[in-house]
Design an enzyme around this catalytic site. Structure first.
Site: not given
Ligand code: GLC
Length: 564
Positions: A98, A339-340, A204, A21, A29, A262, A23
């Site tokens: 992404d 991140h999931d 995604d 971060d 960010d 993905e 700011n």
């Molecule tokens: C993908 C992303 C996830 C998001 C989902 C909907 O699985 O990795 O974080 O919630 O798509 O966009």
């Protein structure tokens, strides 16, 4: 085999909200990422995937996009994005954006227009259907399909009196890829970003762009939300491949870019070849989720810590199945978490007793498998799952939906233990830069609470410790990218050793005269194995062991790279 830059890259995923971060508003960010580029370069990676930073109401942390052509003020400005691209390139680092193609936010102007009336010119940008009315006159969704974020895959829209499809949250309506105009709009947007200089995309939720157009009910049993979790109704369907080939033809093939789709749960190796085979004309590689859950944490939501077991045999078999299935047919990415998922240190490592060794072991495997490795920010210092003591500390939309339901049959303590193990929030805590307040992530209270162990697990401490996990990742990346072993580690064949051993994960990598054996002990107990071949040199050890014979007495979480 053709050599390309993306096969030789080592990638690093940044979750922008939690990285740095700049700011003092408690949220990471783009200028924060720019400030940390020297650090990223120091790890040795040359590719970063940055999570979505488009304009968004942040219902799903930026995956709900309301303007694809702008940066959300929370993350900075479009100029910051351009500076980031330039500054990364100046350091030899490429950037993956992404790309969210499956849905937008319900606050996207397209959706606002689409829902405004049944005759709106943008009506067919989304999927609208009438509901069903039962004998008592009650209204129900058009099908019994479930969504990924719990509940129905449909949401009723009062304005136009129809249901729209949404396989994630209510605020994320699915786009209708049957519309040729919509497709052209999405292609234009992807080209625009490539023209800004990004080097490719992580795409995604790509398996879902086509649905079962008969819109008939699933015959699967209904779950506790009274919907059928029948992902087949909108995953990996044949029409999808046509859309994606068109995407390749209209956008991707005109650039020297890299794509990783993905495809998630349920995609078979055969589907992997369809998406990312060398002849497929779609993606360069696709993420599957199959190696992320090789323990039983989802077996039920009331497990005790001592009941958790990691199935190393199955983990090895799964890696092997994908690697052999894709061999000579297509390329693969490898990753332990994104991140999931929960933190891999807490999933497969031993943060309490063998933090350093298990962290370096996980790095050893990731960086010596064939395929492009993706490191998730914080993995390189062995960040762990959260230690939260209140469900309110979990901020994820999925968690909120889950807690509502689970509190009907579990106590709050049971729910907390389950979330501390499984929740996506585990991977989304602020990056631990130092032992300063808030882990040096921000000077303000972060958007999500820090994990309490940051005074000991942080970048500053590990940077100066030659035996740290961070320095193990640096050494391993050096070996993979810039040593006489690079070719064999990137392009060599892969063969498992001891597939039935319950704890030892070991394999050969071979190319021409080069031969490397990677041997790791994924266990807090010592283990012994006798190697099939003698070796000349220990090229890496995470416990300073210098074995010389074929009989190895492996210490807990020992990892070795041996040159034959
Ligand atoms: C993908 C992303 C996830 C998001 C989902 C909907 O699985 O990795 O974080 O919630 O798509 O966009």
């Amino acid at each position: 085999m053709n050599k390309t830059w993306w096969k030789e890259a080592v990638a690093y995923q940044i979750y922008p909200r939690s990285f740095y971060d700049s700011n003092a508003d408690g949220v990471g960010d783009l200028p924060g990422i720019i400030q940390k580029l020297d650090y990223i370069q120091s790890i040795g990676v040359n590719l970063i995937w940055i999570g979505p930073f488009y304009k968004s109401p942040m219902d799903d942390n930026g995956y709900d996009v309301s303007d694809f052509y702008d940066v959300d003020p929370l993350f900075g400005t479009l100029d910051d994005a351009k500076t980031l691209i330039r500054e990364a390139h100046a350091r030899g680092i490429k950037i993956l954006l992404d790309l969210v193609l499956n849905h937008t936010s319900d606050e996207h102007p397209w959706f606002i227009e689409s829902r405004s009336s049944r005759t709106s010119p943008k009506r067919d940008y989304y999927i609208w259907r009438d509901g069903k009315v039962d004998a008592k006159g009650h209204r129900h969704p058009p099908t019994n399909w479930g969504s990924f974020f719990e509940g129905s895959a449909w949401n009723y829209d009062e304005i136009s009196g129809q249901y729209y499809m949404k396989i994630f949250s209510d605020k994320m309506p699915d786009l209708n890829w049957e519309s040729a105009t919509l497709r052209q709009d999405m292609f234009k947007m992807a080209r625009w970003w490539l023209d800004q200089g990004v080097d490719g995309f992580r795409v995604d939720a790509i398996a879902h762009l086509a649905r079962d157009l008969s819109f008939t009910d699933s015959t699967l049993p209904l779950n506790r939300h009274h919907v059928a979790p029948d992902w087949g109704k909108f995953s990996n369907r044949p029409e999808l491949f046509g859309y994606l080939r068109e995407f390749h033809d209209e956008v991707l093939r005109h650039y020297d870019c890299m794509t990783v789709g993905e495809v998630g749960g349920g995609a078979s190796v055969e589907a992997g070849v369809k998406y990312a085979g060398y002849d497929s004309q779609i993606f360069n590689m696709v993420f599957n989720f199959d190696t992320c859950w090789k323990n039983n944490i989802f077996a039920n939501d009331n497990l005790k810590d001592e009941d958790i077991v990691i199935d190393v045999v199955d983990m090895k078999a799964t890696f092997n199945r994908w690697i052999q299935g894709m061999k000579d047919k297509g390329w693969m990415p490898h990753y332990w978490l994104n991140h999931d998922h929960p933190r891999v240190m807490s999933q497969y490592g031993d943060p309490k007793h063998h933090h350093r060794e298990s962290g370096a072991l996980l790095g050893t495997i990731l960086l010596t498998l064939p395929g492009t490795p993706f490191i998730y920010n914080g993995e390189e210092i062995g960040m762990t799952n959260v230690d939260y003591t209140s469900v309110d500390d979990f901020t994820d939309i999925w968690v909120k939906n889950y807690v509502k339901e689970a509190s009907k049959h579990l106590t709050m303590d049971q729910i907390l233990s389950h979330l501390r193990r499984t929740s996506r929030n585990n991977a989304r805590t602020p990056m631990q830069w130092s032992d300063a307040l808030y882990a040096g992530f921000s000077t303000a209270k972060p958007h999500q609470k820090n994990v309490g162990n940051y005074p000991t697990i942080n970048v500053a401490a590990q940077d100066k410790d030659p035996d740290s996990i961070l320095n193990a990742y640096r050494a391993l990346i050096q070996l993979r990218r810039h040593s006489d072993l690079s070719e064999v580690l990137i392009y060599g064949d892969f063969k498992l050793m001891f597939p039935e051993h319950p704890h030892v994960f070991a394999y050969h990598r071979t190319l021409g005269k080069k031969h490397v054996m990677v041997v790791t002990n994924l266990s807090a107990q010592p283990n012994q194995v006798v190697l099939p071949t003698a070796y000349r040199k220990v090229r890496y050890s995470n416990v300073h062991s210098a074995p010389t014979t074929k009989a190895l007495h492996l210490q807990p979480y020992e990892a070795l790279i041996l040159e034959v």
